[in-house]
Each structure stands twice: as C-alpha cells, then as structure tokens.
Motif scaffolding. Structure first.
Motif, short mmCIF file in Angstrom:
data_model
loop_
_atom_site.label_atom_id
_atom_site.label_comp_id
_atom_site.label_asym_id
_atom_site.label_seq_id
_atom_site.Cartn_x
_atom_site.Cartn_y
_atom_site.Cartn_z
N PHE A 18 111.70 23.17 -22.74
CA PHE A 18 111.37 23.82 -21.48
C PHE A 18 112.45 23.56 -20.44
N VAL A 19 112.96 22.33 -20.38
CA VAL A 19 114.05 22.00 -19.46
C VAL A 19 115.29 22.80 -19.82
N TRP A 20 115.60 22.89 -21.10
CA TRP A 20 116.75 23.67 -21.58
C TRP A 20 116.58 25.14 -21.20
N PHE A 21 115.39 25.67 -21.42
CA PHE A 21 115.09 27.07 -21.08
C PHE A 21 115.26 27.31 -19.58
N LEU A 22 114.71 26.41 -18.76
CA LEU A 22 114.81 26.56 -17.31
C LEU A 22 116.27 26.54 -16.86
N ALA A 46 109.95 26.44 -10.64
CA ALA A 46 109.34 25.98 -11.90
C ALA A 46 109.91 24.62 -12.29
N GLY A 47 111.21 24.44 -12.07
CA GLY A 47 111.82 23.15 -12.36
C GLY A 47 111.29 22.04 -11.46
N ILE A 48 111.09 22.35 -10.19
CA ILE A 48 110.55 21.35 -9.26
C ILE A 48 109.12 20.97 -9.65
N LEU A 49 108.33 21.97 -10.07
CA LEU A 49 106.97 21.68 -10.50
C LEU A 49 106.96 20.80 -11.75
N LEU A 50 107.91 21.03 -12.66
CA LEU A 50 108.00 20.19 -13.85
C LEU A 50 108.35 18.75 -13.46
N LEU A 51 109.28 18.59 -12.52
CA LEU A 51 109.64 17.25 -12.07
C LEU A 51 108.44 16.56 -11.42
N ALA A 52 107.67 17.34 -10.64
CA ALA A 52 106.47 16.77 -10.00
C ALA A 52 105.46 16.34 -11.06
N LYS A 53 105.31 17.15 -12.12
CA LYS A 53 104.39 16.81 -13.21
C LYS A 53 104.82 15.52 -13.89
N LEU A 54 106.11 15.43 -14.21
CA LEU A 54 106.62 14.24 -14.88
C LEU A 54 106.49 13.01 -13.97
N THR A 87 116.26 33.15 -9.10
CA THR A 87 116.83 31.82 -8.92
C THR A 87 115.81 30.90 -8.24
N CYS A 88 115.15 31.42 -7.21
CA CYS A 88 114.11 30.65 -6.52
C CYS A 88 112.91 30.40 -7.42
#
Length: 227
Positions: A142-146, A168-176, A162-163
């Motif tokens: 998912f990180v690679w895809f993003l 989506a990347g920020i939400l993933l970081l928040a999840k982690l 882009t936004c």
C-alpha cells in the motif's frame, strides 16, 4: 453457424468490444501478474490443507533448526477464513497493480518484504513463536502504491489527486501511529490470534524503501533510453 456461435453473437457488447475480445484482454492482463496469482494460489491452498499450513507457517523454532524457507512462506498462511479473505483481497489488488507497473522488480521486492518483516518479528517480538498472514506485506504494498500514485499525480500536475493520495498517506501514518502507541490493530477482527503492530510498521518502512528504489530504477532506465 453453430449453436455456441449463435449464442455469442446475441450476447451484449460493452463499448464496442465483444465478449471473446474481453476474454482475450482479460487473459493478457492475467499473464502480466504471474507472481501475484501464484502467491494467491499458494495462500488458498495452504488454508485448504491444514498440514500444508503447519509446514509453511513462520515457526521460529523450526527456522532456528534450519527451515529458513519459513521466513518467506509464513506470510502465505492464515488463522481463519476471515483472516485469509481480507489479507488476500488487499494483496491481490495491490500486488497486481505494483506487479504490472514494475514486473521485473516485483518478485525481488516481495522477497525483501517477506524476509524483512519476518526478521523484524524475530528480533522485536521475543515472546512470539509463530506468525501467519499477509497484512505486513499488504501494508508495504500500500505504501509502494501510494508513492507511485503521488509521483504520477505530481508529474501530471494534477493537484486534486496529489492532495487525495497525500491525504491517504497521512491517514496511513496516523493509523500506524495509533497502532504503535496503543498496541491495537485497526480494521482487523482478530479472533483466535494476536495481530502484531511490528509487522505493519516493518512493512510500511520496507514499502517506502522499495518505492524509492523502484522510482530510481525507472528514472535511470528512462534517462538511459533518452541518451
């Protein structure tokens, strides 16, 4: 005209494309993702045959005795039908996308993520004796895809996407970050097993590294082709 040909002639067409043509296109598309299909098939077979699961799961005692293949194969085993379904659904979608974009690099990346996640669990989770699941690899993919989507959106000067992908990347970081802080895994119904935050964190880091290497390789190839 045979009965079969008559039936095909009466079937609806989509956007001017016949059903046989769509089937051929689908066949071509499937041939572009052999690694994703192979991994998915093994994961299903491992779940269907418990003896195969026992022989493939990441058992650290067995690894210490020389069965090093489990560092790879353990990710193909699962604890239940729900665990398999969600892990495999994410893997099939993300794996197919990443493999089509970088077919030669994809199997190397998959091996690196598998071994890297297994090694992380081995050194950071001393009390864990066995591990199963594709969720760590799913996070890496998912990180690679993003990263691919953000890079492409920036190259296309598409501010909207882009936004979107950056959010989506920020939400993933928040999840982690939440999982690391609380020790609880979001969006996982863990019945009969204990999800490991470390596998997701390791997968994310490895996915970012792999995305960077893939972009560097693609840029170098493009540069060489234009010389």
């Amino acid at each position: 005209m045979s009965a079969g040909e008559s039936l095909i002639a009466t079937l609806p067409k989509t956007n001017g494309t016949s059903i046989p043509s769509m089937c051929r296109q689908g066949s071509v598309w499937l041939r572009q993702i052999p690694v994703t299909l192979l991994v998915s098939a093994i994961a299903i077979a491992a779940f269907a045959f418990p003896s195969l699961t026992a022989g493939l799961q990441l058992d650290f005692a067995s690894v210490d005795s020389g069965q090093s293949w489990r560092l790879l194969s353990g990710h193909l085993t699962h604890f239940g039908g729900g665990h398999l379904f969600w892990d495999l659904l994410m893997f099939a979608v993300l794996g197919a996308t990443c493999e089509r974009q970088t077919p030669r690099f994809f199997p190397i990346a998959l091996i690196a993520m598998s071994v890297g996640i297994s090694a992380t669990i081995l050194f950071m989770c001393q009390n864990v004796t066995t591990y199963r699941g594709l969720s760590g690899i799913d996070t890496g993919l998912f990180v690679w895809f993003l990263a691919n989507q953000i890079r492409q959106s920036v190259a296309d000067r598409d501010r909207t996407f882009t936004c979107f992908w950056s959010a989506a990347g920020i939400l993933l970081l928040a999840k982690l970050g939440y999982e690391f802080t609380t020790g609880e895994i979001l969006f996982v119904n863990a019945e009969g097993f204990q999800p490991l935050v470390e596998s997701h964190l390791s997968g994310a880091v490895l996915g970012a590294i792999i995305a960077g290497l893939a972009m560097f390789s693609t840029t170098r190839q493009t540069f060489s082709a234009t010389k």
